[in-house]
Design a protein around this motif. Structure first.
Motif, PDB file in Angstrom:
ATOM      1  N   ALA A  32       0.837  -1.208   0.000  1.00 11.05           N
ATOM      2  CA  ALA A  32       0.000   0.000   0.000  1.00 11.05           C
ATOM      3  C   ALA A  32       0.870   1.256   0.000  1.00 11.05           C
ATOM      4  O   ALA A  32       0.601   2.204  -0.743  1.00 11.05           O
ATOM      5  CB  ALA A  32      -0.934  -0.008   1.217  1.00 11.05           C
ATOM      6  N   VAL A  33       1.921   1.258   0.805  1.00 10.58           N
ATOM      7  CA  VAL A  33       2.819   2.414   0.857  1.00 10.58           C
ATOM      8  C   VAL A  33       3.444   2.651  -0.518  1.00 10.58           C
ATOM      9  O   VAL A  33       3.499   3.788  -1.004  1.00 10.58           O
ATOM     10  CB  VAL A  33       3.909   2.221   1.942  1.00 10.58           C
ATOM     11  N   GLU A  34       3.900   1.609  -1.161  1.00  9.36           N
ATOM     12  CA  GLU A  34       4.525   1.765  -2.484  1.00  9.36           C
ATOM     13  C   GLU A  34       3.517   2.242  -3.532  1.00  9.36           C
ATOM     14  O   GLU A  34       3.849   3.055  -4.393  1.00  9.36           O
ATOM     15  CB  GLU A  34       5.192   0.464  -2.930  1.00  9.36           C
ATOM     16  N   ALA A  35       2.280   1.763  -3.463  1.00  2.00           N
ATOM     17  CA  ALA A  35       1.250   2.220  -4.400  1.00  2.00           C
ATOM     18  C   ALA A  35       0.968   3.703  -4.205  1.00  2.00           C
ATOM     19  O   ALA A  35       0.806   4.452  -5.187  1.00  2.00           O
ATOM     20  CB  ALA A  35      -0.026   1.395  -4.221  1.00  2.00           C
ATOM     21  N   VAL A  36       0.917   4.150  -2.959  1.00  2.00           N
ATOM     22  CA  VAL A  36       0.688   5.566  -2.652  1.00  2.00           C
ATOM     23  C   VAL A  36       1.858   6.406  -3.159  1.00  2.00           C
ATOM     24  O   VAL A  36       1.668   7.452  -3.791  1.00  2.00           O
ATOM     25  CB  VAL A  36       0.465   5.753  -1.137  1.00  2.00           C
ATOM     26  N   ARG A  37       3.069   5.969  -2.911  1.00  2.00           N
ATOM     27  CA  ARG A  37       4.249   6.697  -3.396  1.00  2.00           C
ATOM     28  C   ARG A  37       4.233   6.801  -4.918  1.00  2.00           C
ATOM     29  O   ARG A  37       4.536   7.845  -5.483  1.00  2.00           O
ATOM     30  CB  ARG A  37       5.534   6.009  -2.945  1.00  2.00           C
ATOM     31  N   ASP A  38       3.876   5.708  -5.569  1.00  2.00           N
ATOM     32  CA  ASP A  38       3.826   5.709  -7.028  1.00  2.00           C
ATOM     33  C   ASP A  38       2.809   6.716  -7.546  1.00  2.00           C
ATOM     34  O   ASP A  38       3.086   7.465  -8.484  1.00  2.00           O
ATOM     35  CB  ASP A  38       3.499   4.309  -7.555  1.00  2.00           C
ATOM     36  N   LEU A  39       1.635   6.771  -6.939  1.00  2.00           N
ATOM     37  CA  LEU A  39       0.618   7.747  -7.352  1.00  2.00           C
ATOM     38  C   LEU A  39       1.099   9.179  -7.133  1.00  2.00           C
ATOM     39  O   LEU A  39       0.926  10.042  -8.001  1.00  2.00           O
ATOM     40  CB  LEU A  39      -0.675   7.535  -6.566  1.00  2.00           C
ATOM     41  N   ALA A  40       1.705   9.438  -5.981  1.00  2.00           N
ATOM     42  CA  ALA A  40       2.204  10.783  -5.687  1.00  2.00           C
ATOM     43  C   ALA A  40       3.243  11.206  -6.724  1.00  2.00           C
ATOM     44  O   ALA A  40       3.250  12.353  -7.180  1.00  2.00           O
ATOM     45  CB  ALA A  40       2.797  10.827  -4.279  1.00  2.00           C
TER      46      ALA A  40
ATOM     47  N   HIS B 194       5.307  13.534 -12.625  1.00  2.00           N
ATOM     48  CA  HIS B 194       5.789  13.240 -13.973  1.00  2.00           C
ATOM     49  C   HIS B 194       4.799  13.739 -15.025  1.00  2.00           C
ATOM     50  O   HIS B 194       5.201  14.352 -16.019  1.00  2.00           O
ATOM     51  CB  HIS B 194       6.038  11.736 -14.147  1.00  2.00           C
ATOM     52  N   LEU B 195       3.522  13.467 -14.809  1.00  2.00           N
ATOM     53  CA  LEU B 195       2.515  13.878 -15.786  1.00  2.00           C
ATOM     54  C   LEU B 195       2.426  15.395 -15.905  1.00  2.00           C
ATOM     55  O   LEU B 195       2.347  15.927 -17.018  1.00  2.00           O
ATOM     56  CB  LEU B 195       1.145  13.300 -15.414  1.00  2.00           C
ATOM     57  N   ILE B 196       2.429  16.092 -14.790  1.00  2.00           N
ATOM     58  CA  ILE B 196       2.279  17.542 -14.862  1.00  2.00           C
ATOM     59  C   ILE B 196       3.502  18.184 -15.519  1.00  2.00           C
ATOM     60  O   ILE B 196       3.377  19.092 -16.329  1.00  2.00           O
ATOM     61  CB  ILE B 196       1.943  18.163 -13.492  1.00  2.00           C
ATOM     62  N   ASP B 197       4.690  17.676 -15.207  1.00  2.00           N
ATOM     63  CA  ASP B 197       5.901  18.234 -15.817  1.00  2.00           C
ATOM     64  C   ASP B 197       5.981  17.944 -17.319  1.00  2.00           C
ATOM     65  O   ASP B 197       6.615  18.690 -18.065  1.00  2.00           O
ATOM     66  CB  ASP B 197       7.152  17.707 -15.121  1.00  2.00           C
ATOM     67  N   GLU B 198       5.333  16.877 -17.762  1.00  2.00           N
ATOM     68  CA  GLU B 198       5.285  16.556 -19.185  1.00  2.00           C
ATOM     69  C   GLU B 198       4.144  17.274 -19.905  1.00  2.00           C
ATOM     70  O   GLU B 198       3.977  17.125 -21.107  1.00  2.00           O
ATOM     71  CB  GLU B 198       5.158  15.045 -19.374  1.00  2.00           C
ATOM     72  N   GLY B 199       3.335  18.037 -19.165  1.00  2.00           N
ATOM     73  CA  GLY B 199       2.223  18.767 -19.763  1.00  2.00           C
ATOM     74  C   GLY B 199       1.051  17.877 -20.146  1.00  2.00           C
ATOM     75  O   GLY B 199       0.199  18.279 -20.930  1.00  2.00           O
ATOM     76  N   ARG B 200       0.953  16.708 -19.560  1.00  2.00           N
ATOM     77  CA  ARG B 200      -0.128  15.750 -19.864  1.00  2.00           C
ATOM     78  C   ARG B 200      -1.302  15.996 -18.911  1.00  2.00           C
ATOM     79  O   ARG B 200      -1.643  15.177 -18.068  1.00  2.00           O
ATOM     80  CB  ARG B 200       0.425  14.334 -19.788  1.00  2.00           C
TER      81      ARG B 200
END
Length: 160
Positions: free
Chosen positions: A11-19, A24-30
């Motif tokens: 669960a901790v790793e899934a949360v970290r991945d989402l955060a 990554h998405l915002i910096d790529e303009g997606r």
């Protein structure tokens, strides 16, 4: 606090991945994909204690997309904000049933454009909540507290 079981660590790793997926998405303009992260989430700004302030969107990815588009300036081709969101000090609290979690993290936004040398432009905290829904971890809340503001002339289309 839940003991350190494999389920909790997953669960901790899934949360970290989402955060980190958000950054990554915002910096790529997606921005469309950014908005989809908040399909089942409360999204908006908050005070230093994590209490929402101003208009908050609830399960409204179209509203999140509109907010992002109305705020973030894009540069170049393909259009990108020319930012790097750096998330640090991520603390994750997982519920006893390992199906929900909250996190508090710091963020710093760096930016460089043709007219702006590399510099930090924003710093603050994310107050996030998550849930495992249909076997997939999802945001249920992202509230942003802006603590420090730098030169936003190449980033913001409007005031915070």
């Amino acid at each position: 606090m839940t003991p350190y079981t494999l389920e909790r660590l997953g669960a901790v790793e899934a949360v970290r991945d989402l955060a980190h997926r958000y950054t990554h998405l915002i910096d790529e303009g997606r921005l469309e994909e950014v908005a989809e992260l908040f399909t089942r989430a409360v999204y908006g700004q908050c005070d230093g204690d994590g209490t929402p302030v101003g208009s908050v969107r609830d399960s409204d990815p179209a509203g999140v997309l509109a907010a992002c588009r109305s705020f973030i300036q894009m540069h170049g081709a393909p259009p990108r904000p020319r930012t790097k969101h750096v998330v640090t000090n991520l603390r994750v609290e997982v519920a006893d049933d390992c199906r929900t979690a909250t996190s508090l993290s710091y963020f710093t936004v760096l930016q460089a454009t043709e007219s702006l040398p590399l510099q930090p432009i924003l710093s603050g905290r994310y107050f996030d909540a998550f849930a495992e829904i249909d076997g997939e971890w999802q945001f249920t809340q992202r509230l942003t507290c802006i603590d420090l503001v730098g030169d936003l002339t190449s980033h913001a289309r409007r005031d915070l």
